[in-house]
Design a protein around this motif. Structure first.
Motif, short mmCIF file in Angstrom:
data_model
loop_
_atom_site.label_atom_id
_atom_site.label_comp_id
_atom_site.label_asym_id
_atom_site.label_seq_id
_atom_site.Cartn_x
_atom_site.Cartn_y
_atom_site.Cartn_z
N MET A 1 -4.41 -8.09 16.69
CA MET A 1 -4.53 -6.75 15.33
C MET A 1 -3.90 -7.40 14.11
SD MET A 1 -0.32 -4.58 16.35
CE MET A 1 0.14 -5.95 16.15
N ALA A 2 -4.44 -6.24 12.83
CA ALA A 2 -4.42 -6.38 12.04
C ALA A 2 -2.80 -5.71 11.00
CB ALA A 2 -5.28 -5.28 11.18
N THR A 3 -2.75 -6.62 9.88
CA THR A 3 -1.51 -6.28 9.37
C THR A 3 -1.28 -6.44 7.85
OG1 THR A 3 -0.71 -9.07 8.94
CG2 THR A 3 -0.08 -8.51 11.20
N GLY A 4 -0.44 -5.97 7.58
CA GLY A 4 -0.34 -5.40 6.08
C GLY A 4 -0.80 -6.45 4.88
N GLU A 5 -0.45 -7.45 5.41
CA GLU A 5 -1.16 -9.25 4.65
C GLU A 5 -1.96 -9.74 4.90
OE1 GLU A 5 0.07 -11.54 2.03
OE2 GLU A 5 1.75 -9.89 2.58
N MET A 6 -2.82 -8.98 6.27
CA MET A 6 -3.71 -9.71 6.42
C MET A 6 -4.40 -8.15 5.34
SD MET A 6 -6.07 -9.16 9.82
CE MET A 6 -4.83 -10.49 10.79
N LEU A 7 -4.85 -7.68 5.29
CA LEU A 7 -5.57 -6.49 4.18
C LEU A 7 -5.48 -7.13 2.94
CD1 LEU A 7 -6.04 -2.81 4.35
CD2 LEU A 7 -5.23 -4.28 2.09
N ARG A 8 -3.76 -7.63 2.90
CA ARG A 8 -3.96 -7.95 1.45
C ARG A 8 -4.74 -9.89 1.00
NH1 ARG A 8 1.21 -7.01 0.44
NH2 ARG A 8 0.98 -5.81 -1.52
N ARG A 9 -4.28 -10.09 1.98
CA ARG A 9 -5.33 -11.58 2.11
C ARG A 9 -7.04 -11.60 2.09
NH1 ARG A 9 -7.93 -13.84 5.61
NH2 ARG A 9 -6.01 -13.53 7.31
N LEU A 10 -7.31 -10.47 3.02
CA LEU A 10 -8.76 -10.74 2.55
C LEU A 10 -9.47 -9.70 1.42
CD1 LEU A 10 -9.17 -9.32 6.43
CD2 LEU A 10 -9.67 -11.12 5.51
N ALA A 11 -8.58 -8.87 1.11
CA ALA A 11 -9.03 -7.94 0.19
C ALA A 11 -8.73 -8.81 -0.78
CB ALA A 11 -7.94 -6.48 0.01
N LEU A 12 -8.27 -9.26 -1.39
CA LEU A 12 -8.12 -10.27 -2.44
C LEU A 12 -8.94 -11.02 -1.99
CD1 LEU A 12 -4.28 -10.61 -3.33
CD2 LEU A 12 -5.90 -9.10 -4.87
N SER A 13 -10.07 -11.50 -1.66
CA SER A 13 -10.40 -12.67 -1.40
C SER A 13 -11.95 -11.67 -1.86
CB SER A 13 -10.70 -13.59 -0.10
OG SER A 13 -11.03 -12.61 0.92
N LEU A 14 -11.98 -10.74 -2.42
CA LEU A 14 -13.04 -10.39 -1.90
C LEU A 14 -13.95 -10.61 -4.11
CD1 LEU A 14 -13.17 -7.24 0.11
CD2 LEU A 14 -14.86 -8.72 0.35
N GLU A 15 -15.00 -10.81 -4.45
CA GLU A 15 -15.27 -10.99 -5.33
C GLU A 15 -14.77 -10.12 -6.40
OE1 GLU A 15 -18.49 -12.42 -8.47
OE2 GLU A 15 -18.54 -12.36 -6.70
N GLY A 16 -13.83 -9.51 -7.32
CA GLY A 16 -13.22 -9.00 -8.27
C GLY A 16 -12.14 -8.84 -8.14
N THR A 17 -11.79 -8.08 -7.24
CA THR A 17 -10.27 -7.35 -6.55
C THR A 17 -9.10 -7.75 -7.59
OG1 THR A 17 -11.27 -7.57 -4.77
CG2 THR A 17 -9.62 -6.71 -4.80
N VAL A 18 -8.47 -7.22 -7.58
CA VAL A 18 -7.27 -7.10 -8.40
C VAL A 18 -5.87 -5.84 -7.40
CG1 VAL A 18 -8.35 -7.80 -10.34
CG2 VAL A 18 -7.75 -5.38 -10.37
N GLU A 19 -5.04 -6.52 -6.89
CA GLU A 19 -3.80 -5.89 -6.51
C GLU A 19 -3.13 -5.03 -7.69
OE1 GLU A 19 0.04 -6.70 -3.47
OE2 GLU A 19 -1.64 -7.94 -4.49
N ALA A 20 -2.73 -3.72 -7.24
CA ALA A 20 -1.85 -2.67 -9.00
C ALA A 20 -0.69 -1.76 -7.47
CB ALA A 20 -2.83 -2.54 -9.73
N PRO A 21 0.06 -1.87 -8.35
CA PRO A 21 0.93 -0.69 -7.73
C PRO A 21 0.12 1.24 -8.47
CG PRO A 21 2.02 -1.01 -9.86
CD PRO A 21 0.59 -1.77 -9.22
N HIS A 22 -0.27 1.57 -6.86
CA HIS A 22 -0.77 3.02 -7.19
C HIS A 22 0.32 3.86 -6.38
CE1 HIS A 22 -4.27 5.91 -7.46
NE2 HIS A 22 -3.69 6.46 -6.05
N PHE A 23 0.94 4.93 -7.22
CA PHE A 23 2.47 6.15 -6.20
C PHE A 23 3.01 5.21 -6.17
CE2 PHE A 23 -1.20 8.44 -7.85
CZ PHE A 23 -0.88 9.01 -8.62
N ASP A 24 3.00 5.47 -4.13
CA ASP A 24 3.38 4.82 -2.96
C ASP A 24 2.91 4.27 -2.70
OD1 ASP A 24 2.45 6.89 -1.95
OD2 ASP A 24 3.53 7.06 -0.49
N ARG A 25 2.48 2.90 -3.01
CA ARG A 25 1.36 2.69 -2.45
C ARG A 25 0.81 1.36 -3.44
NH1 ARG A 25 -0.43 5.39 2.20
NH2 ARG A 25 -2.63 4.45 2.43
#
Length: 110
Positions: free
Chosen positions: A1-25
């Motif tokens: 079962m996937a989780t939000g923290e897993m998504l964050r970890r996997l997304a940030l492992s993809l080259e060039g990815t940055v994390e930023a606020p986007h409205f309520d997400r």
């Protein structure tokens, strides 16, 4: 079962990815957003091509459904993380990430 923290970890492992606020997400982006994570960490909206969206919704209807508005007609797809295995989440993220990469030969700045 996937989780939000897993998504964050996997997304940030993809080259060039940055994390930023986007409205309520929380958005994950390279040149443009390719996935947004709900504040509760239970769902994510992926930027697929319409064909990719149709395929994923057909393959895993309990996990994926089009966003219910014009964004959905453009390929944005809601994923219920608890319905995804880590391998499925990784595949979905990679498909969305590829769509957000700058096009080859594109040097024009926005």
């Amino acid at each position: 079962m996937a989780t939000g923290e897993m998504l964050r970890r996997l997304a940030l492992s993809l080259e060039g990815t940055v994390e930023a606020p986007h409205f309520d997400r929380t958005a994950f982006r390279v040149k443009r957003n390719y996935v947004t994570l709900a504040a509760d960490g239970l769902t994510a909206n992926f930027r697929f091509t319409p064909d990719e969206q149709q395929f994923r919704c057909m393959l895993a209807p309990a996990a994926f459904s089009p966003v219910a508005n014009a964004w959905g007609r453009q390929g944005w797809t809601t994923g219920i993380l608890s319905e995804l295995a880590e391998t499925d989440l990784r595949a979905a993220l990679e498909a969305a990430w590829r769509q957000a990469l700058p096009k080859a030969g594109s040097s024009r700045k926005r």
